[in-house]
Structure formats: structure tokens, C-alpha cells
Design an enzyme around this catalytic site. Structure first.
Site, PDB file in Angstrom:
ATOM      1  N   ASP A  55      46.100  43.538  34.375  1.00 50.43           N
ATOM      2  CA  ASP A  55      44.908  42.813  34.787  1.00 50.43           C
ATOM      3  C   ASP A  55      43.677  43.651  34.469  1.00 50.43           C
ATOM      4  O   ASP A  55      43.690  44.425  33.515  1.00 50.43           O
ATOM      5  CB  ASP A  55      44.990  42.475  36.284  1.00 50.43           C
ATOM      6  CG  ASP A  55      44.328  41.150  36.620  1.00 50.43           C
ATOM      7  OD1 ASP A  55      43.110  41.051  36.448  1.00 50.43           O
ATOM      8  OD2 ASP A  55      45.036  40.220  37.057  1.00 50.43           O
TER       9      ASP A  55
ATOM     10  N   HIS B 170      38.875  40.771  39.586  1.00 47.00           N
ATOM     11  CA  HIS B 170      40.052  39.930  39.340  1.00 47.00           C
ATOM     12  C   HIS B 170      41.349  40.687  39.589  1.00 47.00           C
ATOM     13  O   HIS B 170      42.265  40.201  40.275  1.00 47.00           O
ATOM     14  CB  HIS B 170      39.984  39.423  37.906  1.00 47.00           C
ATOM     15  CG  HIS B 170      40.973  38.361  37.551  1.00 47.00           C
ATOM     16  ND1 HIS B 170      42.263  38.645  37.182  1.00 47.00           N
ATOM     17  CD2 HIS B 170      40.848  37.012  37.469  1.00 47.00           C
ATOM     18  CE1 HIS B 170      42.900  37.521  36.899  1.00 47.00           C
ATOM     19  NE2 HIS B 170      42.061  36.504  37.057  1.00 47.00           N
TER      20      HIS B 170
ATOM     21  N   SER C 150      45.505  32.269  37.898  1.00 46.08           N
ATOM     22  CA  SER C 150      45.509  33.717  38.122  1.00 46.08           C
ATOM     23  C   SER C 150      45.831  34.049  39.567  1.00 46.08           C
ATOM     24  O   SER C 150      46.342  35.124  39.866  1.00 46.08           O
ATOM     25  CB  SER C 150      44.146  34.317  37.769  1.00 46.08           C
ATOM     26  OG  SER C 150      43.961  34.424  36.385  1.00 46.08           O
TER      27      SER C 150
END
Length: 1192
Positions: A542, A615, A986
Site C-alpha cells: 500500500d 490509505h 480498498s
């Protein structure tokens, strides 16, 4: 022209630019340009010529001799927008470079105001010279069906006050003209609408909006409609043109003796002018050729043409002044010839030789301020003539080339050579690291010819498990390597291929499993059985991690497992002290990113595993975050105890995603294939057992050319479970990503939580809104966006006007640009209502603005214009709202409410809106429903494997966040939060990764395939209303949205039966699907089974030809002495027979096979998928498999 060539060669030019040609091609022996350029090439002079302007017809390309560089013309990303608004308020996008003031005029169609007898049915409406009647035209605007300069002049001659001209070409290529009356050119596909309006309206009128310059338009480049086309008429075995360059609406210096339109009636004088033609593209290539000559003086003319053609790029030229330039080179032998209005003073250090019509020496583009003397090598003259003498010459050109030399070297490094992955399979354990390096270098040496260059061009050498490397290669070098022995695939690691695709969510999953009876929820029991995942290591690919988050504290955790072999890599603001017994490892992968984009800008990200985006921190904490009380998003929304799905699992972070230069984190990020392959290689060697990848591309790619598919297959071989996000491109079909059968592909659905923020209009009507923006209750004047726009900044596609533009086809535009996650995808849509720069501060200040559809950037635009609040129409239809913490009071209303709000703003004398502060509601219904953004099947790569596999919570999920990022991830948001609410697949992917980790802990001997099977066959297909799961519109969802259904972790721990598969089974699948190209050590059998025969927990048959029989094998992982019987819910239009219909298992681990026969009935529809199920049950376990079938 031959005389000019002769002099130019003698004068010492090194490049000639020839924007001249014929309408027809001539044999070389009869073509002065071909003859002169051959003599030039013999002396290594590069000759660039225009291809001609006779397109779009074939066989029209000119200057086709193979020793000439023949240049076509294409567009740049600039449009001169000049909309026209008809009296019915329809806006048509026009283009113009005519300066005029906004005006509204009566509109007539040309054919209605012609002088009788001057046209035929073939020529009427075209505004031909002498055809328009002054008595009928005077004082009006005239619409000409097709038109350009002479049509506008005819309207002017007849007394017309303005003109709307249909584009002379079909398509979007419009040639900008500075007409002498207000005029705009509309696209050809809009002319029929305008014609119909003129014929049906009683008093047709047109409002002309003054032109403005738009930069960054798309698509660009596109081929100019006029550019001449091949084939090559003289010698069709030589492909022409050679290359294209900007030639549509190019601004450059202009002769002050000429007017913009170059007609007698035009007496205007300009110093710079916009022109179109291959005459404009040719000098771009000549300029680049000059740069290459400077960098590579030993290169031949052919070598320069080769370099231009095989790289396909061009650097933008600058102004041609000679300020600071060095003397004219000694090699120059030419003159500055005197003549009428021209003498040697008109030459300087810049102007040497350009085979064209003439030059206007006084243009500032040719000044030589600060330049050194002309080189002694110059042998030419500055020839005197009328208005020209030797004073017009100076010495500009050479130093300009030198000034650009460094830039060109960088350009060649970054663009001409691209990063390619060379995939060779798996390592032979017998080779040392040095031997592995030698093998890689040998491949590169064979195309580079130099050992030094072979070593220097390598980006990554994969040395652990994955056999291969990435390197800077030209496309030709990549092609050559792809043909070599031992090479499985070579593919470009493209920067845009892959990008980044919770208090309540785990409680919701527990409730769902307990059939919504909280007293029966047993999630804690599963955690205890799995020891909370304490010995399982999960790798997360990620954007990195924010290690200081409380979600990653290791208080009370046991020592790191002995199986861990990884590292905690040092970097900027990150060192080994940031790892602990929870966050046991961290690495970052930057080489390919920097090979593509240049050095990382330290202002945009950390050169380390530290997360600046948020994220990666969000997904990691969803998997394994520790228990954190009173966690909430900004404003306290979602307040509760934050907890990951496997709270004691160990996390290993692999940072592979980075910001795209010149974009905000909200707009773009990139995750390069070779960076990800390197991360997979390390993760496998480090000892991870589960890998979570919330990354994917906008399009599906073959397994051999997709880094995630390659890396995950190597992980699968070592029994590592890989979970990937399905993508955020829904609701369009065929959009699901990460579809390899060895990957668990995860869709996204809602939970039972809504952040309610109603809006109350002045008429008392209350509309349900949603928001996580903290604000106080307030009442504000309400305006509709289209009523407060700056004139000319929008068209009918982009203003606030509503109605029927949002069809299912156009909705795809919303999702197709999805980048970071669904929270940011909708701000970059085609329909950017309230788009940046369109709202008028004088009309907006102090008001609330209603945007027909809107999200982050629409709210920012309202704020920019001085708006005090925003009411935003949801960017998708249905009940799925991706909430945001905006910077001004704002709420998002559902699309079925927008028309009512619009009508209110148009009918109320003083429209008002009261915004109610948001509050968190738990237990909302229906839940789950499928998130509107979640990507759908069928599987584009292999439709006989049903994807996605499963769904999990992905809408408005709370988890940890990077304190280096803001809630909106835009530059003017300076707020800092520790937890944040996000949406996207996600967010759903890490939920499944966490459950896989728990299953690994409970069943360490289970294969990756067994874990996927357990998750799928125990999934739930109903919501908290007891009805089938729906989409956001309330329509029943299908397996193309949720796969087998919603995860039920506790049930997955005891599935009864599993559909297992070995590594060789996957290779056999590849044999039947795409050919086994990923592991050459496995030989495909002569007769391969259907890809539908692969032992998958679901069944897909994409092209059924009447009847098909496949086989499945199940393994008993439950109690011995168990009898399973099957029930079938066949897809409509098909019959399914399963034999045998009962299976008896005497012990655990026993396997049995059964056949499934699917037959089409008369009602089956061709090429339309139908859905059903079959279920094995022993009275305790329900082993359910989805079926999708389409008749060929």
C-alpha cells in the site's frame, strides 16, 4: 527551391525545415524538394518536410522520399472555447479566437436568407460568396451549415452582425480563426440541432459567449483532420508520414505586413498569430532535430529520424529570441541577403535557414539581445532588398540549442527509455546471487552491447523467489529480450496501470452472522479460537504506515514470531525504532517510480515506509489494529472502539504507492508493477502468510503482464493467501480487476450506519442528506449553481442544468477515472457541476449553493466563490453516499431528491435552506447493499471464472489515518485527524485479509484455495430485512457484484467442505485458459479440460453450446461419518443435474468428486448471463456455490 537548397548546403546549415508541398505526389526525379533534400542528406543535413493538408483522404501524403522526415499534424491540449447559447437555453460548445463582447442576436439559417437562384440543393446553407441577401441578413446572426473564413466574410458582406459556423471537418478538430465579426465554430455533430431550432422556434436567437483559453483539454493529442494520410502513393513500401507533432492552432510570430485572415478586407496588424497545418508541425520536428544534432553531432540524418520515430515524443519549443546566446557557429557559411525591405541588419544570431515563404525580422522572437558575435565559420550573407538589409540579421540559433541541451538529455533519459519488467519465472535454488545477477546482465548486454550500460540500466533484480528484473529499455530492446530463450514475458511498468483502489464494520459482520440477533453474535469466540491472530504475519502492499497511531501499539504482545525474516528499513522520518511487536517490518520501493518520474519530491511524500497519504494506514489498521477506545473521525463521527479484524496479527508494511507529480493525493497516485513485484518477492522471503493488496488498474491485463498476478502466483505456491480489491469502476460490467483465480477478489458493500444530515427548504420540505462535516445548524439563502455561474465558463454538459444527461452510459465516466479510492473518484468526472472556476463570487458570496451533482472539488469551488454552505447532489444514483468532511457546512442529498430541490430554487421568491448538523445512526436498513462504485463482472480476462469472489464492508469505513494527511487530501485542508472514514474496495479487501489471517491461525494446514473456499461457500446473500442483497438502487444484486455473498468469518472457520486446489491445478487452469506461460517447468497435457472445470467454489460457463458437463471435487474438513445432499436453484432458462446427488464422508480429509451438467432450455437468452446456486448440506453446514451461465 533547388537554388535555395544549393545555397543552404554551401552555407553550412545542419537542419532544413520545409513546410511546402504539393497536392499530388511526383516521382523523385521530377520533385525539386526530393532532389534538393537528397543532396542535403548526402552531407548529413536533416530535412524535415510537412506531410500536406489534404486529409482525411488516403494516398494524399506528400514529401514521401525516404531521406525526408515527413511530419503529420496533431492537436495540443488547448482549446479556445466560445459557446453559443440558443434562445431555448441549450448551450453548444463553440471554438473561436475572434475577440468580441457577449451579445444576443436574432438567428437565421443561411438557406432561409439566400438570394434566389444563387444556390442549388447541394450548395444551399453553405454561405457561399455572393449568395446571401442583405435585406434578409442585415442585423442578424447567420448559421452556416459548414463554414470558415470566406463564409464569415460573406455574412459580413451581407450585413450580418455575427455568424455560427458549422465546423468544416467532422470531429473535434476546429481551426481557430480571428474573424472580423463575432463568430464561433460549432462541431459538425451539433449542426442538426441548431438547424432544427432555427426551423421550429418562432423567434430564434443566439447568444455569443466571448472566447477563453482552456488548457489541459482531453483527448490530446488527436490527429488533425486536415493532415494528409498514407499510403505512400510513390512507394507504398515506405510508410509515410514518419511522425506527428503539434500542428493545430499553433501560436508563433507573424509578419506585420500581413493580416490575421490574409484577405484584402482585413487591415489588422498582429505580431503573433495562431495557424494550423502540417506547416506548423514540421518546424516542431526541425527544432527537435536541431537539438539532437547538438547532443549527437555524429548522428546521421537517418539516425535522427530513427530516434524521433521510435520514441514518438517531442519537446515544446520556446520563443526564438537570442538573449544570452553564444555566437553563430563557425560552420555557418550562409548570407543575409538584402532585398526590398530587408537587409543584413535583419539577420542575427538566431536566424540561419528555413525553407519557407519569408521572415519578419523585427519580431521579438528573433531578437539577439545579449548574444555573442556571429561565429567566424559563418560564410553566408544577409542579402539586401526592399525593407530588408544586413541590419536585420543577428546570431540567435546555436546558443538556443546549447541552452536546451541539458533538458534534452533528461528528456531522452526519462521518455525515450521506459521501465520494463522481464519475467523469467521462478529461481533455481542452485544459483548464487552473483550468478543470478550475471544472468540478468547477459540479457541486457545482448541488447545494450556494453556491460557498463547493462548494469546501469537495471532498476530491480528479483533474487528471492521471483526470477526476473526490471530495467530501462527502449521498446525495441524490450521486444528483442522478449524473443530470447527463458523469457516468459516482458511488459512496460506503466505509471498509470495500477493505483490505490473501522469501529462499526466488524460489529456489523458479527450481527450479520447472527442473523441480526445481537445475543447470538459470536465474533469474540472466533477471535479466541484464533488467539486473535497473534502468530500470523500479514503483509500489506500500500502507501505505507503512520507508525505512531495507537492502532499499532504493541502493549502486551508476545515476541515477534521466529518465522519472521524481514527488516524495518530506515528512511526519512522512519527508522527501526518505529517497528515493534505489532508493526514488525516495513520496506519501501521507489526505484521504478523515480525511473519514470524523476527523484521523489520530498514535499509530496517521505522517502521511507512512512505514510503521507493515509490509505495504507487505513487498510493496515482495518486488518490488525489494536483496540482503541473513543476513536472517531473529525467531529466525533463514528465514535466507538476502533479494532482491527485480527487485533494481535503481526503487520509487515510494503510501501509501493506514491504520489503522481503535480496532482493532489485526492487526484492521483501510482503503484508501479516492478515496485510491486519487488515487494512480493521480499514479502514471500520475509515469511508473511497473508498479503493484502488494495491496488488495481482501470483495465484488466493478461496474467503475464500484470505484476500483482505474477507476484501473487508465487505467493500462492508457498501457500500464502492473497486478497485483492475488486476495483471501484462500477456499476459498469466487465470492470472487475485482480481476477486471477489464485487471488481472493473482494467487492464492497455497506454496513448499517448512516451519517444523517437533513436539509430543510424554506417551504418546509425536509430532504435526507448525509455528511460527516462538523457544523452548527444554520439557515442560508439558497441558489442553484447554474444561476450563479460566470458567463461562458460552462456548457450544457457542465453547467448546473440537469436533467437527462446522467444515463448509465455517462455514469461510467464517473468511475473510470477512479484513482485513490472511491472518496476521491467523483471529483474528476465529465460532469463537474460547480466545477473549479465557474461560480461568480459576486453572486455566491454569503449564500448556500445547490450543485446538481458534487463532491470534494465542488464543495471547494463553492467555498472559493465565497459560498457559506453547499447542498450537493449525490454523484451516483441510489442510497450509497460516500461521506466527506468538507471545509464548509455541506450535505449530500440523494439523486431522487435533486429535481425537487431544483424546482424549489426556480420557483421560490427567496429560496432558503436550513442545514441540520450530522448525527450517527446505527441499525439502518437495508444493509448490506452493494456499494455503487464496486466493480462488476463478468471477468474480462477469463469469463469462465466468476469474479468477484466475495463482498465485505467498504462504504464509509472508519480506521486509522496518517497525521501527515488531511481528511480531504487537498492542499488547502490543513486539518489533522487520527482516524478517518473512507470508502472503496480498498476498504473491503483488508476485512477479508483479516479473516484469512484468523483462518490461518485456526487451520494452519489449510491451503490458500481452502481458505478462499471456506469464505465463499459460507457467505450470506440476504440483508437485515431478510431479503436478497440489493444494489444502491434497490435492484436485486447478482454474483457479478457480490460473488458468493457477504463474508461470515465464524462460519468460514467451520465450512464442512472445501474446494481445494494445488499449484499444479492452477497451472493446468492456465493451460486451458490462456496457455501456461507463467511456469515453463510445467508441461500442458495434449488434451486440456475446460477452464470451467477448474475446481473453483463457484461455476461460470460463459459460452454454453447447448450442454456442458464439468467436475468438482470437495474435501471434508468437518466431522467424519457425515452425509451431504445437494439442492439446486438453477439459473432461469437452464437445467442443472448433479451426480451423485449425495456424498458420504467417513473421515476428515476425505475427498469426493461430482459432475455438474448444465443444459440450456428454450427460454435461455444468448450472450446474457443468468444466475443460480447449488448447495451441499449435511444438516449443519450449508456449502453454497454460485452459478453464472450464458448461452453462446
Amino acid at each position: 527551391m533547388l537554388t535555395a537548397f544549393d545555397d543552404a548546403i554551401a552555407n553550412g546549415v545542419q537542419v532544413t525545415s520545409f513546410s511546402i508541398g504539393r497536392n499530388t505526389s511526383l516521382p523523385y526525379t521530377q520533385d525539386g524538394i526530393a532532389i534538393g533534400s537528397l543532396h542535403a542528406v548526402r552531407r548529413n543535413i536533416v530535412v524535415a518536410c510537412s506531410a500536406g493538408n489534404s486529409g482525411t483522404a488516403p494516398y494524399t501524403v506528400t514529401n514521401t522520399a525516404p531521406w525526408i522526415i515527413t511530419v503529420g499534424a496533431s492537436s495540443i491540449d488547448r482549446v479556445f472555447s466560445s459557446p453559443v447559447v440558443l434562445g431555448n437555453d441549450i448551450v453548444y460548445e463553440g471554438q473561436s479566437i475572434t475577440p468580441f463582447q457577449r451579445g444576443t442576436y436574432p438567428l437565421v439559417y443561411a438557406a432561409s436568407v439566400e438570394i434566389p437562384g444563387t444556390t442549388t440543393r447541394l450548395t444551399n446553407g453553405l454561405c457561399l460568396n455572393g449568395t446571401l441577401s442583405p435585406s434578409l441578413v442585415r442585423g442578424k446572426a447567420v448559421f452556416c451549415w459548414r463554414g470558415d473564413t470566406f463564409q464569415a466574410l460573406e455574412v459580413q458582406r451581407a450585413g450580418g452582425i455575427a455568424t455560427v459556423l458549422g465546423n468544416a471537418y467532422d470531429g473535434i478538430g476546429v481551426l481557430g480563426r480571428p474573424y472580423m465579426i463575432p463568430a464561433t465554430v460549432v462541431l459538425a455533430n451539433e449542426t442538426m440541432d441548431i438547424f432544427n431550432y432555427t426551423q421550429t422556434d418562432q423567434t430564434p436567437s443566439a447568444t455569443f459567449i466571448p472566447p477563453r483559453t482552456l488548457i489541459g483539454t482531453r483527448p490530446a493529442p488527436f490527429m488533425a483532420p486536415f493532415t494528409s494520410r498514407g499510403p505512400n502513393f510513390i512507394e507504398p513500401n515506405i510508410l509515410k508520414p514518419d511522425i506527428t507533432a503539434p500542428g493545430l492552432n499553433i501560436l508563433a510570430a507573424w509578419s506585420e505586413a500581413s493580416s490575421p485572415l490574409q484577405v484584402p478586407a482585413d487591415h489588422r496588424v498582429v505580431k503573433y498569430q495562431i495557424l494550423s497545418g502540417t506547416s506548423m508541425s514540421c518546424p516542431h520536428v526541425a527544432a527537435v532535430a536541431a537539438l539532437l544534432k547538438a547532443i549527437h553531432p555524429d548522428w546521421s540524418s537517418a539516425a535522427i529520424r530513427f530516434a524521433l520515430m521510435t520514441t514518438g515524443v517531442w519537446p515544446e519549443s520556446e520563443s526564438f529570441n537570442d538573449e544570452g546566446m553564444e555566437p553563430v557557429p563557425a560552420s555557418w557559411k550562409g548570407i543575409c541577403e538584402n532585398g526590398v525591405a530587408f537587409n543584413s541588419s535583419h539577420c542575427n544570431r538566431r536566424r540561419f535557414f528555413n525553407l519557407s515563404l519569408s521572415v519578419w525580422p523585427e519580431s521579438e522572437s528573433f531578437n539577439d539581445e545579449g548574444m555573442e558575435p556571429v561565429p567566424a565559420s559563418w560564410k553566408g550573407i544577409c542579402e539586401n532588398g526592399v525593407a530588408f538589409n544586413s541590419s536585420h540579421c543577428n546570431s540567435c540559433l546555436q546558443a538556443e540549442v546549447i541552452r536546451k541541451r541539458l533538458f534534452c538529455n533528461l528528456w531522452l533519459l526519462v521518455v525515450y527509455k521506459l521501465v520494463y519488467v522481464v519475467y523469467l519465472g521462478e529461481h533455481n535454488a542452485e544459483k548464487t546471487l552473483e550468478e543470478i545477477e550475471d544472468v540478468y546482465h547477459s540479457y541486457l548486454y545482448s541488447v545494450k552491447g556494453s556491460k557498463e550500460e547493462a548494469k546501469a540500466c537495471i532498476i530491480y533484480s528479483y533474487k528471492n523467489v521471483i526470477n526476473g528484473f526490471s530495467a530501462l529499455l527502449t521498446p525495441e530492446e524490450a521486444d528483442a529480450i522478449s524473443e530470447m530463450d527463458g523469457v516468459i514475458s516482458v511488459f512496460h511498468s506503466h505509471p498509470t496501470n495500477s493505483r490505490l483502489h473501522t469501529t462499526r464494520s466488524w460489529d456489523f459482520i458479527n450481527l450479520l452472522e447472527a442473523n441480526w440477533d445481537a445475543t447470538q453474535a459470536n465474533g469474540d469466540e472466533l477471535l479466541r479460537k484464533a488467539s486473535y491472530g497473534k502468530d500470523v504475519i500479514v503483509g500489506v502492499l500500500d502507501s505505507g504506515v503512520w507508525p505512531e497511531s495507537e492502532s499499532f501499539n504493541d502493549e502486551g504482545m508476545e515476541p515477534v514470531p521466529a518465522s519472521w525474516k524481514g527488516i524495518c528499513e530506515n528512511g526519512v522520518a522512519f527508522n527501526s525504532s518505529h517497528c515493534n511487536r505489532k508493526l514488525i517490518g516495513a520496506r519501501y520501493y521507489l526505484r521504478s517510480y523515480e525511473a519514470n518520474y524523476g527523484p521523489l519530491d520530498p514535499r509530496t511524500d517521505f522517502r521511507s515506509p512512512r505514510d503521507i497519504n493515509g490509505h495504507g494506514t487505513h487498510t493496515s489498521s482495518t486488518i490488525g489494529g489494536r483496540r482503541v477506545a473513543n476513536a472517531a473521525a473529525l467531529g466525533g463521527f463514528g465514535n466507538g472502539t476502533a479494532l482491527g479484524g485480527a487485533p494481535l496479527v503481526r503487520l509487515a508494511i510494503y510501501k509501493v504507492c506514491w504520489p503522481v507529480p503535480d496532482q493532489t493525493p485526492a487526484e492521483g497516485n501510482t503503484c508501479l508493477d516492478d515496485d510491486m513485484i519487488a515487494a512480493f518477492d521480499d514479502a514471500i522471503a520475509d515469511g508473511v502468510q497473508v498479503i493484502s493488496v488494495s491496488i488495481g488498474g482501470n483495465t484488466s491485463r493478461p496474467y503475464t503482464r500484470y505484476g500483482i498476478a505474477i507476484g501473487s502466483l508465487h505467493a500462492l505456491r508457498r501457500n500464502i493467501v492473497v486478497a485483492c480489491s475488486a476495483g471501484n469502476l462500477g456499476p459498469a460490467p466487465y470492470t472487475v480487476a485482480n481476477t486471477a483465480p489464485w487471488i481472493i477478489t473482494v467487492g464492497a458493500s455497506s454496513i448499517d450506519r448512516v451519517f444523517s444530515s437533513p436539509v430543510v427548504l424554506g417551504n418546509g420540505m425536509v430532504y435526507e442528506g448525509q455528511s460527516i462535516t462538523p457544523f452548527q445548524r444554520g439557515t442560508y439563502p439558497l441558489v442553484y449553481a447554474a444561476s450563479v455561474e460566470i458567463p461562458g465558463t460552462t456548457t450544457r454538459l457542465t453547467n448546473g442544468y440537469i436533467p437527462s444527461l446522467f444515463t448509465s452510459a455517462t455514469k461510467l465516466c464517473y468511475y473510470f477515472l477512479c484513482t485513490l479510492n472511491v472518496l476521491m473518484i467523483f471529483s474528476v468526472t465529465l460532469f463537474k457541476l460547480c466545477r473549479p472556476g465557474t461560480l461568480s463570487p459576486s453572486l455566491v458570496r454569503g449564500k448556500a449553493v445547490f450543485c446538481w451533482r458534487g463532491d470534494t472539488f465542488q464543495a471547494l469551488e463553492v467555498q472559493r466563490a465565497g459560498g457559506i454552505a453547499a447542498v450537493l447532489g449525490n454523484v451516483v444514483d441510489g442510497i450509497g453516499v460516500s461521506v466527506r468532511s468538507y471545509l464548509i457546512p455541506a450535505t449530500v442529498v440523494l439523486t431522487n431528491e435533486t429535481m425537487s430541490i431544483f424546482n424549489y430554487t426556480q420557483t421560490a421568491q427567496t429560496p432558503l435552506a436550513t442545514l441540520i448538523p450530522p448525527r450517527t445512526l446505527i441499525g439502518t436498513r437495508p444493509a448490506p447493499f452493494m456499494a455503487p462504485f464496486t466493480s462488476r463482472g463478468p471477468n474480462f480476462i477469463e469469463p469462465n471464472i466468476l469474479k468477484p469472489d466475495i463482498t465485505a464492508p467498504g462504504l464509509n469505513i472508519l480506521a486509522a489515518w496518517s497525521e501527515a494527511s488531511s481528511p480531504l487530501n487537498v492542499p488547502n485542508d490543513h486539518r489533522v485527524v487520527k482516524y478517518q472514514i473512507l470508502s472503496g474496495t480498498s476498504m473491503s479487501c483488508p476485512h477479508v485479509a483479516a479473516v484469512a489471517a484468523l483462518l490461518k491461525a485456526i487451520h494452519p494446514d489449510w491451503s490458500s484455495a481452502a481458505i478462499r473456499s471456506a469464505l465463499m461457500t459460507t457467505a450470506k446473500q440476504t440483508n437485515n430485512l431478510g431479503e436478497p442483497i440489493t444494489d444502491a438502487l434497490g435492484n436485486s444484486s447478482t454474483s457479478f457484484e457480490y460473488g458468493a455473498g457477504h463474508i461470515q468469518p465464524s462460519r468460514a472457520a467451520d465450512p464442512g467442505l472445501v474446494y481445494d486446489a494445488s499449484y499444479n491445478d492452477y497451472l493446468l487452469f492456465l493451460c486451458s485458459s490462456s496457455g501456461n506461460l507463467l511456469d515453463p517447468s510445467f508441461n500442458c497435457p495434449e488434451v486440456v479440460p475446460s477452464s470451467s472445470d477448474f475446481n473453483y467454489p463457484s461455476l461460470a460457463i460463459a459460452n454454453l453450446e447447448g450442454i456442458s458437463t464439468v467436475t468438482r471435487t470437495v474435501t471434508n474438513v468437518g466431522m467424519g461419518n457425515s452425509l451431504y445432499s445437494v439442492t439446486i436453484d438453477a439459473p432461469p432458462g437452464y437445467s442443472i443435474q448433479i451426480s451423485p446427488a449425495t456424498l458420504y464422508f467417513s473421515k476428515q480429509g476425505e475427498q469426493h468428486s461430482f459432475s455438474i451438467t448444465v443444459e440450456a432450455e428454450n427460454s435461455a437468452r444468448r450472450n446474457v448471463f443468468a444466475f443460480g446456486w447449488y448447495t451441499w448440506s449435511d444438516g449443519i453446514h450449508q456449502v453454497r456455490s454460485p452459478v453464472s451461465v450464458a448461452l453462446a
